[in-house]
Write a protein that holds these residues in place. Sequence first.
Motif, PDB file in Angstrom:
ATOM      1  N   TYR A  27       1.319 -14.016  39.826  1.00 41.45           N
ATOM      2  CA  TYR A  27      -0.089 -14.227  40.149  1.00 41.45           C
ATOM      3  C   TYR A  27      -0.681 -15.175  39.117  1.00 41.45           C
ATOM      4  O   TYR A  27      -0.254 -15.213  37.969  1.00 41.45           O
ATOM      5  N   ILE A  28      -1.669 -15.907  39.574  1.00 41.51           N
ATOM      6  CA  ILE A  28      -2.374 -16.736  38.596  1.00 41.51           C
ATOM      7  C   ILE A  28      -3.882 -16.530  38.718  1.00 41.51           C
ATOM      8  O   ILE A  28      -4.427 -16.565  39.813  1.00 41.51           O
ATOM      9  N   GLY A  30      -7.049 -17.348  35.802  1.00 40.13           N
ATOM     10  CA  GLY A  30      -7.610 -18.562  35.203  1.00 40.13           C
ATOM     11  C   GLY A  30      -6.532 -19.547  34.793  1.00 40.13           C
ATOM     12  O   GLY A  30      -6.791 -20.733  34.618  1.00 40.13           O
ATOM     13  N   ASP A  36      -0.087 -22.702  30.187  1.00 40.69           N
ATOM     14  CA  ASP A  36       0.408 -23.116  28.866  1.00 40.69           C
ATOM     15  C   ASP A  36       1.870 -22.720  28.707  1.00 40.69           C
ATOM     16  O   ASP A  36       2.700 -23.512  28.243  1.00 40.69           O
ATOM     17  N   ALA A  96     -16.082 -12.492  21.031  1.00 38.87           N
ATOM     18  CA  ALA A  96     -15.315 -12.756  19.802  1.00 38.87           C
ATOM     19  C   ALA A  96     -13.993 -13.450  20.114  1.00 38.87           C
ATOM     20  O   ALA A  96     -13.254 -13.818  19.205  1.00 38.87           O
ATOM     21  N   THR A 107      -9.835 -14.701  33.343  1.00 41.82           N
ATOM     22  CA  THR A 107     -10.219 -13.589  34.218  1.00 41.82           C
ATOM     23  C   THR A 107      -9.934 -12.244  33.546  1.00 41.82           C
ATOM     24  O   THR A 107      -9.173 -12.160  32.582  1.00 41.82           O
ATOM     25  N   ALA A 109      -8.231  -9.614  34.782  1.00 39.60           N
ATOM     26  CA  ALA A 109      -6.829  -9.187  34.883  1.00 39.60           C
ATOM     27  C   ALA A 109      -5.938 -10.060  34.000  1.00 39.60           C
ATOM     28  O   ALA A 109      -5.041  -9.556  33.315  1.00 39.60           O
ATOM     29  N   GLY A 110      -6.196 -11.353  34.030  1.00 39.23           N
ATOM     30  CA  GLY A 110      -5.384 -12.258  33.216  1.00 39.23           C
ATOM     31  C   GLY A 110      -5.495 -11.928  31.740  1.00 39.23           C
ATOM     32  O   GLY A 110      -4.516 -12.004  30.991  1.00 39.23           O
ATOM     33  N   GLN A 114      -2.377 -11.136  29.325  1.00 38.80           N
ATOM     34  CA  GLN A 114      -1.984 -12.308  28.529  1.00 38.80           C
ATOM     35  C   GLN A 114      -0.828 -11.913  27.611  1.00 38.80           C
ATOM     36  O   GLN A 114      -0.713 -10.784  27.169  1.00 38.80           O
ATOM     37  N   ARG A 117       0.911 -13.914  21.112  1.00 38.98           N
ATOM     38  CA  ARG A 117       0.857 -15.210  20.449  1.00 38.98           C
ATOM     39  C   ARG A 117       1.936 -15.343  19.386  1.00 38.98           C
ATOM     40  O   ARG A 117       1.868 -16.255  18.552  1.00 38.98           O
TER      41      ARG A 117
ATOM     42  N   ALA B 657      -4.113 -24.118  18.016  1.00 39.69           N
ATOM     43  CA  ALA B 657      -4.575 -22.725  18.057  1.00 39.69           C
ATOM     44  C   ALA B 657      -4.114 -21.999  16.800  1.00 39.69           C
ATOM     45  O   ALA B 657      -4.800 -21.116  16.294  1.00 39.69           O
TER      46      ALA B 657
END
Lengths: 325, 680
Positions: A27-28, A30, A36, A96, A107, A109-110, A114, A117, B657
């Motif tokens: 699913y996509i 935003g 990325d 923040a 979004t 859900a997104g 996510q 990092r 980032a």
Amino acid sequence: MRPFDYQRPAAPEAACQGMSASPHAAYIGGGTNLIDLMKLGVMAPDLLVDVNRLGFDTIKDLDDGVEIGATVRNSDLADDPRIRVRWPVLSRALLAGASAQLRNKATTAGNLLQRTRCPYFQDIDVPCNKRKPGSGCAALGGELRNHAILGTSEHCVAAHPSDMAVAMQALDAQVVIRDADGQTRTMGLDHFYRTPGDTPHIETRLNPADLITGVRLPAPLGDRQVYRKVRDRASYAFALVSAAAVMQLKEGRIEYAAIAFGGLGTQPWRDPKVDALLTGARPSEALFEKAGDVLLRSAELREGLEFKKPLAHRVLKAVLTEATQ
Amino acid sequence: MTIDYQIDDPENANLPHPNGHGPLGADMERRDGRDKVTGAARYAAEHAPDGLLHGVLKRASGMGTVCLTNVQEVEALAGVRLVLQDERMIRNAAQGTAGEAPVQGVDTADYIGQPVALVVADSSEIARDAANLLKVQSVGDDLPVLPKHGETDPDMQENSVTGKPQDAFDKAPVLVDATYTTPSLTSAAMEPHAAVAEWDGDRLTLYGSLQMLRYNRAELADCLGIEPDQVRLRAPFVGGGFGSKLGISADCVAAALAARALGRPVRVVQHRRQVFEVNTRRSETRQRIRLASHSDGRLTAIGHEGRVSNLPGEEFAEPLLQASYFNYAAPHRLLRSEMVRLNRPAAGSVRAPGAAVGVTAFEIAMDELAQKTDVDPVELRLRNLPDKEPGNGRPFSSHRLADCLTEGRDRFGWSDRAAQPRQRREGEWWIGTGMAAAVRVNLVMDAEARVRLTPEGRAVVETDMTDIGTGSYTILGQIAAEALGLTVADVDVTLGDTDLPPGSGSGGSVGAASTGTAVWLACAEIRRDIAARMGRKPEDLELEGGDVIVGNDRRPLMDLLSGETLSGHGKLAPGEALEKVRQATWGAVFAEVAVNDITGEARVRRMQGTFAIGRVLNQRTARSQAQGGMVWGLGLALTEAMVHDARDGHVVNRDLAEYNVPVHADVPYLDVCLLDDQDE
Ligand SMILES: Cc1cc2nc3c(=O)[nH]c(=O)nc-3n(C[C@H](O)[C@H](O)[C@H](O)COP(=O)(O)OP(=O)(O)OC[C@H]3O[C@@H](n4cnc5c(N)ncnc54)[C@H](O)[C@@H]3O)c2cc1C
Ligand code: SF4
């Protein structure tokens, strides 16, 4: 090039159907995270099912709470008057995070889904169990900073990066899920994420074609709400440590406490033992110190992450002090 | 005819001087500003000649001998045109003003992240994916990536001793002995490095994102094994460089080679992640600073000993000590720097090389001395200013540090501060103040420019000088307008093309002084022609408002030209003046900083910078440069650090980032004061 298909269905049935068609579909929302990662070669779906036209873009009133549609943008959610008045910790957590441009696109859900990092996760030239199960973990023995100290395993130490989810964790949010058969179920956010164990690539308890349609917030159980985030620059940086507190005081005692943390755990972290310790007690410095000890009792301080323990301690104390003043 | 001018003397009396009420020095917006914000300005990668193909550089993920194991498979992918591994490709960017090829041959990887091949395809998406699929094996021994493991290069030592510093340290009434380290830093320009190469027979035209075209052209020609005049470089707009575009980078050579091999134009844009490892970084440093003083803070000896690193063979050493030769007076001086060889991405010039980290560390040590001697930090600096260059007695061409210190002190309100730490608190925040002197050597470089005065009375300025966001288009227009009595709107400025006379390029803060002077000289030649036409001496001539004035005789310039174009060519050479006097720019920066008692987060609340930078050509663009420098200072002090993996040296935080340049929320009000100073 890796070709991929793109669908933008107008109904949830079609979306789930689309997803079921391929084991590599995604699913996509935003796209601020998924695209990325596709460019970096970290994720390679062969089908993108766009969820933006499914009608999940509003915040609905429930009996005493709200249901936030899966595609409500982070910026709209943060600005919503209901959220700002009754769940301000959520507004603050959202604001923040990231930048205004990203929040306009991201979004609900997104944001929950996510990916980490961890820089080694994003680098396809090094091993990563989350990206490529069984390949190893380049972060272990490498440079650790935005990694976790709670819930980690010898297979993965990546932290969940979301701010929004931390606030939702403290607000007892329920994720609304529609499965491939069209059945809807809800799952508490406290149950939604999985610790990495030896399968760090499996991050949630969602089944393959499960579609998140929204997030329910019950009426807030505390009117003292605080979000605090510590980061390496003043904006546009992920949390080194963050904490969300939702508390209620009555006659000088803590009647209700729900505290959640970002930057510390492999998932937005909430520890029932911390909440239990606080509940019923009188606020005091000693109590808050103790809460920190309880929270961090099993923290794994790998090289480079030692700073997180004292920092988390201090942040927790400050947040509890602020919320109980 | 050319006006050749070599600055051999500190006094350049025989040049015309601005009259003070022309456009020079005005507060003018950038002439290209509108084009930039509306997208009309086209940057290197935006040039798309017909038949354009797209190249993506493949990086090494290990060090040693490189073997590409599935080239055929990748070349067979739909849309893929070529996997190029050519001995002329370069391993890292050329150093600033090298004018020759950097290390060539990508069958060996000296550091992780080094380009080892170029994949060319019909679209950048195809090329990117194919590059991801290309398998690279590297075989080799472990190479040193940590300073403690690197070998010291005996040929790259700096060692200067004046007097008896060791004695002075031993006997000092007050001694500061402190060691500081700074991390690797990167330029972090907004525009990624990019090249679009196209051949016409054996002539190459390349649109690049480059700072110094005259050197870049020679570097590229040398890489390709052709003559410089076969190469035309164009860089009309450059989205920031900060040192990282001084020399050509891997994209230029790879694009040129691929375009040649395929007979089609090729574009290579470095991925943001490559920008962080293919181009030069600022070396990490370790600096030991010793200050010996009397109890009143007057220095008797200074010691500045540094360690920097670079790849084996690279000749650039972060010039840490540059300012320490002349910043403060002290009879005994020890200045030493050593280089360790590491297999990390190459080190080179990044935003004020040397000074940014060298002066910063030195100034921190000065603060420690202020603390120890209980002398006010500003006063301490004032007490130690030299009247001649220490050690060699060379005079300063101008020395305005004292003025910067006192003016800045007043503007900032330094005397109102609480001098001791932990005196002021607002909520959770401790509020403190600090200051530092800023010192940077000043250079000029060879530069040429051509100016034409058309029959319509318009001036055209032409040079290969670049505008990397600094305002070259604007100030060169102002200079020509000033010299020829025109308005800036009457002057067209064409830059960034090696078909034009070679300017200095942008780098080392030489551009305005060097190329600006060349433009002034070219205009002086035109003035001479005009004077000759009137049968007068140039110095009797006044040009104003499109008119020529000699005594009571005032006539329109156009009448005098009567259909002809006048042309002037200015040529500047640095000359001996640089040896005769010590030239430098001066400044003082004051800051109010809040530190959170709970989290340790540091946030700057206001900054004041006072600078003496010579003649200000444009108040606005100069102020913007000063502010940019202060923002970078803030980043250097608080937010920026390149993280190298300790196991293999690769750069871990390779995007914007994770590499924290200051964002708007980090940058407070920046007050800038430019002292009016004419350093002749
Ligand atoms: C530079 C940068 C800085 C950032 N800083 C922060 C920060 O400080 N704090 C912070 O919290 N976040 C930060 N973010 C992350 C940002 O919040 C996320 O990228 C964003 O929330 C993701 O939402 P999206 O809708 O774009 O997700 P997408 O990229 O569209 O999707 C993310 C994942 O969710 C899945 N998905 C999407 N919708 C659904 C659905 N309805 N059902 C099931 N699965 C779905 C997708 O398949 C994908 O796997 C930052 C991002 C960037 C790029
Ligand atoms: S910490 Fe997890 S995400 Fe990071 S490299 Fe290791 S396995 Fe991958």
